[in-house]
Design an enzyme around this catalytic site. Structure first.
Site, PDB file in Angstrom:
ATOM      1  N   GLU A  11       0.937   5.680   2.430  1.00  0.00           N
ATOM      2  CA  GLU A  11      -0.458   6.103   2.244  1.00  0.00           C
ATOM      3  C   GLU A  11      -1.346   5.710   3.419  1.00  0.00           C
ATOM      4  O   GLU A  11      -2.319   6.409   3.737  1.00  0.00           O
ATOM      5  CB  GLU A  11      -1.029   5.514   0.946  1.00  0.00           C
ATOM      6  CG  GLU A  11      -0.471   6.138  -0.322  1.00  0.00           C
ATOM      7  CD  GLU A  11       0.809   5.464  -0.810  1.00  0.00           C
ATOM      8  OE1 GLU A  11       1.365   4.629  -0.068  1.00  0.00           O
ATOM      9  OE2 GLU A  11       1.243   5.780  -1.943  1.00  0.00           O
TER      10      GLU A  11
ATOM     11  N   PHE B  95       0.164  -0.310 -16.224  1.00  0.00           N
ATOM     12  CA  PHE B  95       1.075  -0.144 -15.095  1.00  0.00           C
ATOM     13  C   PHE B  95       0.382   0.637 -13.963  1.00  0.00           C
ATOM     14  O   PHE B  95      -0.193   1.693 -14.178  1.00  0.00           O
ATOM     15  CB  PHE B  95       2.327   0.620 -15.561  1.00  0.00           C
ATOM     16  CG  PHE B  95       3.289   0.916 -14.441  1.00  0.00           C
ATOM     17  CD1 PHE B  95       3.975  -0.112 -13.807  1.00  0.00           C
ATOM     18  CD2 PHE B  95       3.492   2.222 -14.015  1.00  0.00           C
ATOM     19  CE1 PHE B  95       4.857   0.155 -12.771  1.00  0.00           C
ATOM     20  CE2 PHE B  95       4.365   2.498 -12.967  1.00  0.00           C
ATOM     21  CZ  PHE B  95       5.053   1.458 -12.351  1.00  0.00           C
ATOM     22  N   GLN B  96       0.441   0.089 -12.765  1.00  0.00           N
ATOM     23  CA  GLN B  96      -0.149   0.663 -11.554  1.00  0.00           C
ATOM     24  C   GLN B  96      -1.647   0.896 -11.701  1.00  0.00           C
ATOM     25  O   GLN B  96      -2.195   1.892 -11.213  1.00  0.00           O
ATOM     26  CB  GLN B  96       0.569   1.952 -11.132  1.00  0.00           C
ATOM     27  CG  GLN B  96       1.995   1.688 -10.641  1.00  0.00           C
ATOM     28  CD  GLN B  96       2.608   2.841  -9.879  1.00  0.00           C
ATOM     29  OE1 GLN B  96       2.300   4.003 -10.146  1.00  0.00           O
ATOM     30  NE2 GLN B  96       3.490   2.532  -8.946  1.00  0.00           N
TER      31      GLN B  96
ATOM     32  N   MET C 225      -2.282  -8.597  23.490  1.00  0.00           N
ATOM     33  CA  MET C 225      -3.670  -9.062  23.589  1.00  0.00           C
ATOM     34  C   MET C 225      -3.821 -10.471  23.025  1.00  0.00           C
ATOM     35  O   MET C 225      -4.561 -11.294  23.569  1.00  0.00           O
ATOM     36  CB  MET C 225      -4.604  -8.091  22.861  1.00  0.00           C
ATOM     37  CG  MET C 225      -6.080  -8.402  23.069  1.00  0.00           C
ATOM     38  SD  MET C 225      -6.574  -8.344  24.816  1.00  0.00           S
ATOM     39  CE  MET C 225      -6.945  -6.602  24.994  1.00  0.00           C
TER      40      MET C 225
ATOM     41  N   LYS D  67      -5.869   9.900 -15.063  1.00  0.00           N
ATOM     42  CA  LYS D  67      -4.828  10.920 -15.185  1.00  0.00           C
ATOM     43  C   LYS D  67      -5.162  11.965 -16.243  1.00  0.00           C
ATOM     44  O   LYS D  67      -4.923  13.161 -16.059  1.00  0.00           O
ATOM     45  CB  LYS D  67      -3.486  10.254 -15.498  1.00  0.00           C
ATOM     46  CG  LYS D  67      -2.317  11.233 -15.514  1.00  0.00           C
ATOM     47  CD  LYS D  67      -0.983  10.522 -15.666  1.00  0.00           C
ATOM     48  CE  LYS D  67       0.168  11.538 -15.630  1.00  0.00           C
ATOM     49  NZ  LYS D  67       1.482  10.866 -15.753  1.00  0.00           N
TER      50      LYS D  67
END
Length: 563
Positions: free
Chosen positions: A52, A114-115, A474, A164
Site C-alpha cells: 500500500e 479483525f483488521q 547521508m 464494508k
C-alpha cells in the site's frame, strides 16, 4: 418518479468517473471486496501495486506530474495504516490525493474487530480533511467534497473511510460537482493594497531576490514567474520543491538555497535587501539559524495558505492569494529593473564558488556527481526525475538541470526514503511521452524494491539509476562530520546483487563501476523498453557539499570537496 437506487460501491466508481479519474492505485483486501468487485467491470484503470505504501507514493507522483488528484484504494486495518507515511508525505508537500479505505462493518466499529484500525483518528493531523462514512446516502456529497477540498486552496490529501456494509447499501445517487462548504473559502485574489506596497518595495530594492517554492508549480505559475523575473531583472533561487519553476540553466538562476544549496544562493539570501517569497514555507533546511536569516531584508510573502505567512519568519508585506494571479497583478505595475550591480556581484560569487563535482580526472572510483551530470546531459529536456531521499537526492537537486515545472519529483517536507521508485511509476503513468528516471540509493530503493514487479508487469519504460555506495550515505556523512567518524550502523552489509534482483523480477539491468561504463550504461538504458536498472557502484566516501551545519547561519558554509 422513483429514483434509481445504487449500491455504495457503484456510487464511488461513478463519482470517480465524473471527476475524470483515469487511474486508481491500490491493493485489495477483505473490507474493500465489494468495491473491487465493482471495479472489475469499470473502465477506470487500476494499478495493482505490491504494498500500500507503493500505491500512495505512486498516486503522489501521478498527482505532482498530472496536476490531478491521485486516487488510492486500500483495505481496513494494516492496509489503511500502510498508507500513513505516504499520506504524511503528501500533506507536507501539498499534494492532492483522495484515499478511499475500507473499514470493518458499521456494527463492529469500536470492538477491536479483525483488521480494525481508527484510520480517521490516525490520519487526522496529516490530512486536509477526512471522513468516516455513516450511510451510502452520504457518499455522493462526501466524494464531491473530497475532490473539491483536495484540489483547491492549498492542496492536500483527503481520506474517506467506508465501512464494508456501506459499500453494499443502496441509496439514490445524485452527484453534484458544485460544492460549497461553509467556512472553507480559499482566497485567490491578492489584496490590492498589499500588492501596491509590494510594487513599491520592489522598485526601491537594490539587491532583490525571488525565493520560490513548490507553490509556484502547484499554481501553474512558472511561466509568469519567468516573465516577472526577467522583466524586473531579479535573480531567482528555488527551494527543493520549487526546482523546475524557473529553468535550471536560466541566466537569473542562483540554485537552491539552504543546507545543501549553492554558495551564491545562500550569500544572496543573506545579503539581499528584499526577498519576494512565492509559494514557499521557509523550511528550517532553508533558513538555517532563524535569527540570522535575511536580517537586513524586507520580506514579501505570497502564499495561498494564510497559516504559512509569518509562521517561521517575520513578514513585512503578506499577500494571501494564488501565486500566479498575484504575480500577474505585480507584473502589470512593474517597470524593467536596474539591478545590474547586484547581478554582477552574484556572477562573481558563482565563478568563485561553483558546485563541487567530486572528480578531478585523477580518481579511480566512480563519483555520484558524474553519474547525475551524465544522466542530465544524455536524457534531454523532456525528462521527469523522481528521487528518493539521501545524498543522491541532494546531488540530483544540485547537478541535474531541471528546466520544466513538475519534472523534479521528490519528498521535500517529510524526507521519505522509499518514495522515489513508486513515485516514478506514478509519474510514468501521468506522462507516458516523457523519459522517466528514478534516481535512488541502495538504502532507499530497498524500502520499496518490491514495486519492480509493478513496473515490469505494466511494461513501464523507465531508468532506475541506483547510486550504490553500500551505506546510508547521508546519515554516514553526518556521522563523519558531526560524530567524529563513529559510523554506527550505517554500513549496509548484506546488500543483494541488485542486477540479479532486477533480473529476477524480469527487468533489464546493467552495472557501472567507472566513468566509461557509466556513460555507456546510461546511453543504453535510455533507449530500452520497460524498466532498466543501472547499478552505479560509487565511491562510498563521497560527501555532499556545500553544506551548512544544522542551526547555523546559511552563509557559514562548508565548501569541501573537489571542484
Amino acid at each position: 418518479m422513483k429514483k434509481k437506487m445504487v449500491k455504495g460501491s457503484a456510487m464511488i466508481l461513478s463519482a470517480l468517473e465524473k471527476e475524470g479519474v483515469e487511474i486508481i492505485f491500490g491493493f485489495p483486501g477483505g473490507a474493500v471486496l465489494p468495491l473491487y468487485d465493482q471495479l472489475y467491470s469499470s473502465s477506470i484503470r487500476h494499478l495493482l501495486v505490491r504494498h500500500e505504501q507503493g500505491a500512495v507514493h505512486a498516486a503522489d507522483g501521478y498527482a505532482r506530474v498530472s496536476g490531478k488528484p491521485g486516487v488510492v484504494f486500500a483495505t481496513s486495518g494494516p492496509g489503511a495504516t500502510n498508507l500513513v507515511t505516504g499520506i504524511a508525505n503528501a500533506y507536507m508537500d501539498s499534494v492532492p490525493l483522495v484515499l478511499i479505505t475500507g473499514q470493518v462493518a458499521s456494527g463492529y466499529i469500536g470492538t477491536d474487530a479483525f483488521q480494525e484500525a481508527d484510520i480517521t483518528g490516525i490520519t487526522l493531523p496529516i490530512t486536509k480533511h477526512n471522513y468516516l462514512v455513516g450511510t451510502a446516502e452520504e457518499l455522493p456529497h462526501i466524494l464531491a467534497e473530497a475532490f473539491y477540498i483536495a484540489s483547491t486552496g492549498r492542496r492536500g490529501p483527503v481520506l474517506i473511510d467506508v465501512p464494508k456494509d456501506v459499500f453494499d447499501q443502496e441509496a439514490p445517487f445524485n452527484y453534484e460537482k458544485q460544492v460549497h462548504i461553509k467556512g472553507y473559502n480559499p482566497t485567490y485574489e491578492g489584496h490590492a493594497g498589499q500588492i501596491s506596497r509590494a510594487v513599491k518595495a520592489i522598485r526601491d530594492a537594490k539587491r532583490p531576490v525571488i525565493f520560490g517554492g513548490g507553490g509556484l508549480i502547484r499554481a501553474g505559475a512558472s511561466g509568469i514567474l519567468r516573465e516577472f523575473a526577467e522583466q524586473a531583472q531579479i535573480p531567482v533561487s528555488l527551494s527543493l520543491m520549487g526546482l523546475g519553476a524557473y529553468p535550471g540553466d536560466g541566466d537569473l538562476f542562483l540554485g537552491m538555497p539552504g543546507m545543501h544549496g549553492s554558495v551564491t544562493a545562500n550569500y544572496a539570501l543573506t545579503e539581499t535587501d528584499l526577498i519576494i517569497a512565492t509559494g514557499v514555507r521557509f523550511d528550517d533546511r532553508v533558513t538555517g539559524k532563524l535569527d540570522t536569516f535575511a536580517c537586513n531584508a524586507k520580506i514579501i510573502h505570497i502564499d495561498i495558505d494564510p497559516a504559512e505567512i509569518g509562521k517561521n519568519v517575520t513578514i513585512d508585506i503578506p499577500i494571501v492569494g494564488d501565486v500566479k494571479l498575484v504575480l500577474e497583478e505585480l507584473i502589470k505595475k512593474l517597470k524593467p529593473g536596474n539591478t545590474s550591480k547586484w547581478l554582477k556581484q552574484l556572477e562573481t560569487w558563482q565563478k568563485e564558488y561553483p558546485l563541487p563535482v567530486g572528480f578531478n580526472g585523477r580518481e579511480s572510483k566512480l563519483k555520484p556527481q558524474f553519474v547525475i551530470r551524465e544522466l542530465s546531459r544524455l536524457s534531454g529536456d523532456n525528462t521527469i526525475v523522481a528521487t528518493d531521499v539521501g545524498q543522491h537526492q541532494m546531488w540530483s537537486a544540485q547537478h541535474f538541470i531541471v528546466r520544466q515545472p513538475a519534472s523534479f519529483i521528490t519528498s521535500g517536507g517529510l524526507g521519505t526514503m522509499g518514495y522515489g521508485f513508486p513515485a516514478a511509476i506514478g509519474a510514468r503513468l501521468a506522462s507516458p511521452d516523457s523519459k522517466v528516471i528514478c534516481i535512488t540509493g541502495d538504502g532507499s530503493f530497498q524500502m520499496n524494491i518490491q514495486e519492480l514487479a509493478t513496473a515490469v508487469n505494466n511494461k513501464l519504460d523507465m531508468t532506475i539509476a541506483l547510486i550504490n555506495n553500500s551505506n546510508l550515505g547521508m546519515v554516514r556523512q553526518w556521522q563523519n562530520i558531526f560524530y567524529n567518524k563513529r559510523y554506527s550502523y550505517t554500513a549496509l552489509h548484506g546488500n543483494p546483487d541488485f542486477v540479479k534482483v532486477a533480473e529476477a523480477y524480469g527487468a533489464k539491468a546493467l552495472r557501472a563501476t567507472n566513468n566509461n561504463e557509466a556513460t555507456a550504461a546510461i546511453e543504453k538504458a535510455l533507449t530500452e523498453k520497460g524498466p532498466v536498472l543501472i547499478d552505479f557502484v560509487v565511491d562510498p566516501d563521497e560527501n555532499v557539499y556545500p553544506m551548512v551545519a544544522p542551526n547555523c547561519p546559511i552563509n557559514q558554509i562548508i565548501t569541501g570537496g573537489d571542484y
